[in-house]
Design a protein around this motif. Structure first.
Motif, PDB file in Angstrom:
ATOM      1  N   GLY A 117       0.851  -1.351  -0.021  1.00 60.49           N
ATOM      2  CA  GLY A 117      -0.054  -0.059   0.110  1.00 60.49           C
ATOM      3  C   GLY A 117       0.651   1.329   0.091  1.00 60.49           C
ATOM      4  O   GLY A 117       0.690   2.195  -0.731  1.00 60.49           O
ATOM      5  N   ILE A 118       1.956   1.142   0.969  1.00 61.24           N
ATOM      6  CA  ILE A 118       2.842   2.422   0.707  1.00 61.24           C
ATOM      7  C   ILE A 118       3.503   2.627  -0.485  1.00 61.24           C
ATOM      8  O   ILE A 118       3.304   3.746  -0.954  1.00 61.24           O
ATOM      9  N   VAL A 119       4.012   1.542  -1.347  1.00 63.02           N
ATOM     10  CA  VAL A 119       4.642   1.543  -2.486  1.00 63.02           C
ATOM     11  C   VAL A 119       3.795   1.893  -3.454  1.00 63.02           C
ATOM     12  O   VAL A 119       3.891   2.853  -4.461  1.00 63.02           O
ATOM     13  N   MET A 120       2.255   1.581  -3.367  1.00 63.89           N
ATOM     14  CA  MET A 120       1.190   2.089  -4.452  1.00 63.89           C
ATOM     15  C   MET A 120       1.022   3.601  -4.203  1.00 63.89           C
ATOM     16  O   MET A 120       0.817   4.480  -5.222  1.00 63.89           O
ATOM     17  N   ALA A 121       0.754   4.096  -2.806  1.00 68.07           N
ATOM     18  CA  ALA A 121       0.823   5.445  -2.643  1.00 68.07           C
ATOM     19  C   ALA A 121       1.607   6.371  -3.260  1.00 68.07           C
ATOM     20  O   ALA A 121       1.575   7.462  -3.851  1.00 68.07           O
ATOM     21  N   THR A 122       3.061   5.876  -2.944  1.00 65.19           N
ATOM     22  CA  THR A 122       4.214   6.580  -3.406  1.00 65.19           C
ATOM     23  C   THR A 122       4.138   6.760  -4.881  1.00 65.19           C
ATOM     24  O   THR A 122       4.517   7.804  -5.564  1.00 65.19           O
ATOM     25  N   THR A 123       3.933   5.668  -5.589  1.00 61.83           N
ATOM     26  CA  THR A 123       4.038   5.749  -6.944  1.00 61.83           C
ATOM     27  C   THR A 123       2.709   6.503  -7.503  1.00 61.83           C
ATOM     28  O   THR A 123       3.175   7.373  -8.416  1.00 61.83           O
ATOM     29  N   ALA A 124       1.670   6.541  -6.841  1.00 62.97           N
ATOM     30  CA  ALA A 124       0.479   7.399  -7.457  1.00 62.97           C
ATOM     31  C   ALA A 124       0.902   8.973  -7.147  1.00 62.97           C
ATOM     32  O   ALA A 124       0.837   9.647  -7.943  1.00 62.97           O
ATOM     33  N   TYR A 125       1.546   9.089  -5.958  1.00 65.27           N
ATOM     34  CA  TYR A 125       1.940  10.628  -5.574  1.00 65.27           C
ATOM     35  C   TYR A 125       2.906  11.107  -6.568  1.00 65.27           C
ATOM     36  O   TYR A 125       2.758  12.175  -7.198  1.00 65.27           O
TER      37      TYR A 125
END
Length: 120
Positions: free
Chosen positions: A23-31
């Motif tokens: 989830g943290i990796v996906m949130a960072t990628t989205a940001y």
């Protein structure tokens, strides 16, 4: 209530820990993706604003002759100037023709008067 300090142990299932990391990796990628897109759009807007300003200056200055002239305009202007010169020449010739016609009229009147005088 138990005390919480730096030695407190937490029991969390491994799949939850992996899901949290994902989830943290996906949130960072989205940001990062959104930030890159926003920067790209802002850059495009800045370039468009520069083009609009340059175009506005061109539209304002070109009719005044501050941005030069197109080759077709130069040819057209040369033809217009030649026609204007020709028009001035024609007006001068008309003025001279009118003077000559007046002189011919005077001479005809004199000849007519002399002919009438000679017949008497």
């Amino acid at each position: 209530m138990p005390e919480i300090d730096d030695n407190t142990k937490v029991a969390i299932p491994l799949r939850n820990l992996v899901a949290l990391g994902a989830g943290i990796v996906m949130a960072t990628t989205a940001y990062v993706t959104l930030d890159t897109r926003i920067i790209s759009i802002e850059h495009g807007q800045e370039i468009q604003n520069m083009n609009i300003l340059e175009n506005s200056a061109f539209v304002r200055e070109w009719p005044l002759g501050l941005r030069g002239a197109l080759p077709d305009d130069l040819i057209q202007n040369a033809k217009i100037m030649a026609l204007e010169e020709r028009n001035v020449e024609i007006h001068e010739l008309r003025r001279q023709l009118n003077k000559i016609e007046v002189e011919i009229g005077k001479l005809n009147a004199q000849v007519t008067v002399e002919n009438q005088s000679g017949k008497e």
